[in-house]
Design an enzyme around this catalytic site. Structure first.
Site, short mmCIF file in Angstrom:
data_model
loop_
_atom_site.label_atom_id
_atom_site.label_comp_id
_atom_site.label_asym_id
_atom_site.label_seq_id
_atom_site.Cartn_x
_atom_site.Cartn_y
_atom_site.Cartn_z
N GLY A 9 4.54 45.07 81.92
CA GLY A 9 4.62 44.25 80.71
C GLY A 9 3.97 44.91 79.52
O GLY A 9 3.49 44.24 78.61
N ILE A 10 3.98 46.23 79.47
CA ILE A 10 3.29 46.96 78.40
C ILE A 10 3.95 46.73 77.04
O ILE A 10 3.31 46.87 76.00
CB ILE A 10 3.22 48.47 78.71
CG1 ILE A 10 2.23 49.16 77.75
CG2 ILE A 10 4.61 49.11 78.66
CD1 ILE A 10 1.90 50.58 78.11
N GLY A 12 4.93 43.89 75.92
CA GLY A 12 4.60 42.56 75.43
C GLY A 12 3.38 42.58 74.53
O GLY A 12 2.74 43.62 74.32
N GLN A 13 3.06 41.41 74.01
CA GLN A 13 1.90 41.27 73.13
C GLN A 13 0.63 41.80 73.81
O GLN A 13 -0.05 42.70 73.28
CB GLN A 13 1.69 39.80 72.76
CG GLN A 13 0.37 39.50 72.09
CD GLN A 13 0.08 38.02 71.97
OE1 GLN A 13 0.18 37.49 70.88
NE2 GLN A 13 -0.29 37.35 73.05
N LEU A 79 0.81 42.35 83.79
CA LEU A 79 1.06 41.47 82.65
C LEU A 79 2.53 41.15 82.51
O LEU A 79 2.91 40.34 81.65
CB LEU A 79 0.55 42.12 81.35
CG LEU A 79 -0.88 42.69 81.37
CD1 LEU A 79 -1.26 43.18 79.98
CD2 LEU A 79 -1.88 41.67 81.87
N ALA A 81 5.95 39.37 82.98
CA ALA A 81 6.29 38.00 83.37
C ALA A 81 7.35 37.45 82.43
O ALA A 81 7.56 37.97 81.33
CB ALA A 81 5.06 37.09 83.31
N SER A 83 7.43 34.78 80.11
CA SER A 83 6.25 34.15 79.56
C SER A 83 6.50 32.92 78.70
O SER A 83 5.55 32.27 78.26
CB SER A 83 5.46 35.17 78.73
OG SER A 83 6.28 35.74 77.73
N SER A 133 -2.74 31.86 84.23
CA SER A 133 -2.49 31.11 83.00
C SER A 133 -3.14 29.74 83.04
O SER A 133 -3.22 29.09 84.09
CB SER A 133 -0.98 30.95 82.79
OG SER A 133 -0.69 30.01 81.78
N GLU A 135 -1.75 27.23 82.04
CA GLU A 135 -0.67 26.30 82.40
C GLU A 135 -0.78 25.87 83.86
O GLU A 135 -0.17 24.88 84.25
CB GLU A 135 0.69 26.94 82.13
CG GLU A 135 1.04 27.11 80.66
CD GLU A 135 1.39 25.80 79.98
OE1 GLU A 135 1.90 24.88 80.66
OE2 GLU A 135 1.16 25.69 78.76
N TYR A 157 7.11 27.45 85.25
CA TYR A 157 6.26 28.58 84.86
C TYR A 157 4.86 28.42 85.47
O TYR A 157 4.32 29.34 86.10
CB TYR A 157 6.16 28.66 83.34
CG TYR A 157 5.14 29.65 82.84
CD1 TYR A 157 5.47 30.97 82.60
CD2 TYR A 157 3.82 29.24 82.58
CE1 TYR A 157 4.52 31.88 82.13
CE2 TYR A 157 2.87 30.14 82.12
CZ TYR A 157 3.23 31.45 81.90
OH TYR A 157 2.29 32.35 81.45
#
Length: 342
Positions: A9-10, A12-13, A79, A81, A83, A133, A135, A157
């Site tokens: 997930g590099i 991503g944010q 990281l 996912a 999201s 998370s 969540e 999720y």
């Protein structure tokens, strides 16, 4: 000899900020990508030449074994996912395969590579970070939420993330893997995807200010979240993996704000009144809402020495200012149409 890290997930944010942070610490950074056509790869374009890339997919264990074997990391940060929480109701099976079973696959890939590499002793094992998370708390039983708070996820999720969280703990307890989970509360930045509510708001503010948009449609304005700055949160990820004893941590600010407060700060930053532009749309309300999420980061503060450095108001203004700059640049690059040739 510098440490090596592999980040899924590099693009991503969080992945982009973590890559920058690890490079500053002297790491050799590897990023796992699914292919050349990744639409978010522009987020890490400024790191070209500093980061090495390897192909892999969280739904394909063979590719994960190959990625770990090629990168030979000391630390793996998972990281990657799906999201966006609302999308998980539309694609629950894919969400489960990536966010849940995908964690199991990469844990098994690490075990496989460590088993093949006889030079890795117990003291030199690959350390693993799982992006859990807030969540997972879902229908909360207490506020604020800490590491021992009961989990009651309210979305596919959240359910998938809960599986990833527990399978990481299970592999730690069953196989002695150095695996930790960071239970991160909402964290935002100018690199946040445009479909997340904070960035949806700050982008709309910039577009309205520049005359490119009139109205912003939102769902539940009373939903409350613990919002922090993503750049602060990636520091916590790294600190977790430096502990001798692997332990899970809650990461957040300990302060809640409503979507309405985001609107107030964001529109005020551009000299606008949010009530003139926001339309409440019932179709955008989640099927099962999570109303109150607030972190108790005491353990991270005491044991990791971690603190947030950016306030909620500073974060939202930072995002608005960046979006105003971006939309302004886009407008300056737009040429007027050619005059008719008659």
């Amino acid at each position: 000899m510098s440490k090596r890290a592999l980040i899924t997930g590099i693009t991503g944010q969080d992945g982009s900020y973590l890559a920058e942070h690890l490079l500053e610490l002297g790491y050799q950074v590897w990023g796992m990508i699914r292919g050349q056509a990744d639409p978010q790869r522009s987020r890490i374009g400024h790191l070209a030449g500093e980061v090495s890339f390897v192909r892999g997919d969280l739904t394909d264990e063979g590719s994960l074994v190959a990625a770990v074997d090629i990168a030979q990391p000391d630390e793996v940060y998972n990281l990657g996912a799906m999201s966006f929480v609302p999308l998980s109701w539309q694609q629950p099976k894919l969400t489960t395969d990536v966010n849940g079973t995908g964690v199991l696959r990469i844990l098994d890939a690490i075990r496989t590579v460590c088993g093949l590499d006889t030079s890795r002793t117990a003291g030199g094992q690959i350390r693993f970070y799982q992006a859990s998370s807030s969540e997972m708390f879902g229908k909360v039983t207490e506020t604020p939420q800490h590491e021992a708070t009961h989990l009651h996820p309210r979305s596919p999720y959240g359910v998938a993330k809960t599986y990833g969280h527990f399978i990481t703990r299970n592999y730690r307890e069953s196989f002695g893997m150095h695996g930790v989970s960071g239970i991160l509360f909402n964290h935002e930045s100018p690199r946040r995807g445009p479909h997340f509510v904070t960035r949806k708001i700050t982008l709309a503010v910039a577009n309205i200010k520049n005359g490119r948009q009139e109205k912003l449609h939102l769902g539940n304005l009373d939903a409350r979240r613990d919002w922090g700055y993503a750049r602060d949160y990636v520091r916590a990820m790294h600190l977790m993996l430096q502990r001798t004893t692997p332990t899970d941590y809650v990461i957040g600010t300990g302060r809640m704000h409503t979507v309405r407060e985001v609107l107030e700060v964001a529109f005020d930053a551009a000299g606008l009144n949010w009530q003139d532009h926001v339309v409440v749309d019932p179709t955008l309300v989640r099927p099962a809402e999570v109303d109150t999420l607030c972190a108790d980061p005491a353990s991270a503060s005491e044991e990791l020495g971690w603190r947030t450095t950016t306030t909620f108001e500073e974060l939202i203004r930072l995002m608005v200012e960046e979006d105003l700059r971006e939309t302004g640049r886009e407008q300056s690059h737009t040429r007027p149409p050619l005059a008719p040739a008659w």
